[in-house]
Design a protein around this motif. Structure first.
Motif, PDB file in Angstrom:
ATOM      1  N   ASP A  57     -42.853 -71.270  -3.349  1.00 36.90           N
ATOM      2  CA  ASP A  57     -42.929 -71.698  -4.718  1.00 36.90           C
ATOM      3  C   ASP A  57     -41.436 -70.691  -5.239  1.00 36.90           C
ATOM      4  O   ASP A  57     -41.503 -69.449  -5.215  1.00 36.90           O
ATOM      5  CB  ASP A  57     -44.166 -70.849  -5.433  1.00 36.90           C
ATOM      6  CG  ASP A  57     -44.163 -71.234  -6.877  1.00 36.90           C
ATOM      7  OD1 ASP A  57     -43.209 -71.676  -7.437  1.00 36.90           O
ATOM      8  OD2 ASP A  57     -45.404 -70.946  -7.429  1.00 36.90           O
ATOM      9  N   PRO A  58     -40.609 -71.500  -5.804  1.00 40.87           N
ATOM     10  CA  PRO A  58     -39.535 -70.747  -6.504  1.00 40.87           C
ATOM     11  C   PRO A  58     -39.777 -69.955  -7.687  1.00 40.87           C
ATOM     12  O   PRO A  58     -38.946 -68.981  -8.144  1.00 40.87           O
ATOM     13  CB  PRO A  58     -38.670 -72.145  -7.110  1.00 40.87           C
ATOM     14  CG  PRO A  58     -39.606 -73.302  -6.924  1.00 40.87           C
ATOM     15  CD  PRO A  58     -40.414 -73.046  -5.985  1.00 40.87           C
ATOM     16  N   ASP A  59     -41.053 -70.447  -8.424  1.00 40.68           N
ATOM     17  CA  ASP A  59     -41.315 -69.485  -9.406  1.00 40.68           C
ATOM     18  C   ASP A  59     -42.082 -68.039  -9.056  1.00 40.68           C
ATOM     19  O   ASP A  59     -42.107 -67.240  -9.864  1.00 40.68           O
ATOM     20  CB  ASP A  59     -42.263 -70.210 -10.355  1.00 40.68           C
ATOM     21  CG  ASP A  59     -41.430 -71.473 -10.940  1.00 40.68           C
ATOM     22  OD1 ASP A  59     -40.271 -71.000 -11.474  1.00 40.68           O
ATOM     23  OD2 ASP A  59     -42.077 -72.449 -11.306  1.00 40.68           O
ATOM     24  N   ARG A  60     -42.569 -68.233  -7.690  1.00 37.20           N
ATOM     25  CA  ARG A  60     -43.389 -67.177  -7.444  1.00 37.20           C
ATOM     26  C   ARG A  60     -43.004 -67.023  -5.703  1.00 37.20           C
ATOM     27  O   ARG A  60     -43.829 -67.417  -4.950  1.00 37.20           O
ATOM     28  CB  ARG A  60     -44.944 -67.036  -7.394  1.00 37.20           C
ATOM     29  CG  ARG A  60     -45.225 -67.120  -8.909  1.00 37.20           C
ATOM     30  CD  ARG A  60     -46.888 -67.404  -9.085  1.00 37.20           C
ATOM     31  NE  ARG A  60     -47.391 -66.189  -8.428  1.00 37.20           N
ATOM     32  CZ  ARG A  60     -48.966 -65.757  -8.205  1.00 37.20           C
ATOM     33  NH1 ARG A  60     -49.580 -66.783  -8.028  1.00 37.20           N
ATOM     34  NH2 ARG A  60     -49.230 -64.552  -7.903  1.00 37.20           N
ATOM     35  N   PRO A  61     -41.695 -66.689  -5.596  1.00 32.13           N
ATOM     36  CA  PRO A  61     -41.195 -66.679  -4.139  1.00 32.13           C
ATOM     37  C   PRO A  61     -41.916 -65.677  -3.237  1.00 32.13           C
ATOM     38  O   PRO A  61     -41.839 -65.857  -1.924  1.00 32.13           O
ATOM     39  CB  PRO A  61     -39.623 -66.409  -4.345  1.00 32.13           C
ATOM     40  CG  PRO A  61     -39.828 -65.524  -5.687  1.00 32.13           C
ATOM     41  CD  PRO A  61     -40.695 -65.906  -6.606  1.00 32.13           C
ATOM     42  N   GLY A  62     -42.675 -64.881  -3.529  1.00 31.94           N
ATOM     43  CA  GLY A  62     -43.407 -63.912  -2.757  1.00 31.94           C
ATOM     44  C   GLY A  62     -43.022 -62.577  -3.068  1.00 31.94           C
ATOM     45  O   GLY A  62     -41.920 -62.013  -3.691  1.00 31.94           O
ATOM     46  N   LEU A  63     -43.925 -61.631  -2.627  1.00 30.30           N
ATOM     47  CA  LEU A  63     -44.077 -60.121  -3.140  1.00 30.30           C
ATOM     48  C   LEU A  63     -42.664 -59.521  -2.168  1.00 30.30           C
ATOM     49  O   LEU A  63     -41.792 -58.844  -2.873  1.00 30.30           O
ATOM     50  CB  LEU A  63     -45.289 -59.382  -2.473  1.00 30.30           C
ATOM     51  CG  LEU A  63     -45.189 -57.800  -2.331  1.00 30.30           C
ATOM     52  CD1 LEU A  63     -44.876 -57.240  -3.384  1.00 30.30           C
ATOM     53  CD2 LEU A  63     -46.416 -57.410  -1.688  1.00 30.30           C
TER      54      LEU A  63
END
Length: 272
Positions: A57-63
């Motif tokens: 997800d480009p908006d939530r690329p990961g922690l």
């Protein structure tokens, strides 16, 4: 005579110390940080996907992706990612086909364990993990249940987990991916699932599942970033970056965004 022997022994010891100091002085300097700055980029090897540490997800690329970006900004360079399906899919990190030519850092589920430290330097811990159980509804324990086990992170105590499940007469089904775990719980083929705690929390939030950490008898570990042995100047800079992220609240904000509080901190029920 005794004094002369003692003097000779002392001088011999001094000679060894001087020799070691001279040997250290001719070792090649650690240029890991200088090389990153000269290239204007730091490259990180990561799994193709491992939510919530690495997502598509480009908006939530990961922690881990967000923390890597913060580290790169602190150093003043660009972040380049090198995804690999092999990372975390094999018990032995030495089989991940990563090397200095591909990346200066490893992320996306690196556990601070003796195995990891045998071939990598490790950065500061930023979250705690271990084994956790998932189920469609709260359960008192896993005794006698059919449990799907998903082990995608290397370094966790798989032997301890296996012993715990055998002691509780669990029917184990080894799973290959997150979808198999979620589907098995949804269609009733599985009574519960066991996987790494941060992933378990993410799957629970995304699919409306109950989640809780397994007992303290199963070891818990810190999540970290990995660097190559000997890259001490780069490690010190990354350590400095994490101190800054912690002091200005960025680390806490990113952890909260991905639901990666310390293991057990927000468990919905007491531990099994």
């Amino acid at each position: 005579m005794l004094t002369l022997r003692r003097l000779a022994r002392d001088l011999g010891g001094l000679g060894i110390v001087i020799g070691l100091l001279l040997l250290v002085s001719v070792l090649p300097p650690d240029t890991s940080l200088d090389e990153v700055k000269a290239n204007g980029a730091i490259r990180a090897c990561i799994p193709t996907t491992y939510p919530p540490l690495v997502t598509s997800d480009p908006d939530r690329p990961g922690l881990d992706i967000e923390l890597l970006r913060e580290v790169a900004d602190h150093i003043g360079v660009e972040l380049l990612l090198s995804p690999s399906d092999a990372i975390g899919r094999d018990f032995n990190p030495r089989h991940w086909a990563v090397n200095r030519g591909k990346c200066q850092m490893l992320a996306g589920g690196v556990v601070d364990s003796a195995l990891t430290r045998s071939f990598l330097e490790t950065g500061p811990p930023y979250a705690e993990t271990g084994w956790a159980v998932l189920a469609p509804a709260p359960i008192a324990n896993v005794e006698g249940l059919t449990v799907g086990v998903l082990t995608l992170v290397s370094g966790l105590d798989r032997i301890g987990l296996s012993s715990y499940l055998r002691a509780n007469d669990v029917a184990v089904r080894v799973l290959r991916n997150e979808k198999a775990l979620v589907d098995g719980l949804a269609n009733g083929e599985l009574d519960a699932g066991v996987t790494e705690a941060v992933l378990a929390g993410w799957l629970a939030a995304e699919n409306g599942l109950w989640v809780a950490p397994l007992p303290d008898e199963l070891a818990r570990y810190n999540l970290v970033f990995g660097m190559w042995k000997g890259d001490l100047t780069l490690k010190r800079k990354i350590d400095q970056a994490f101190r800054q992220l912690e002091s200005d609240g960025t680390l806490a904000t990113v952890l909260e965004r991905y639901g990666a509080a310390r293991i057990g901190q927000n468990a919905p029920v007491p531990e099994l």
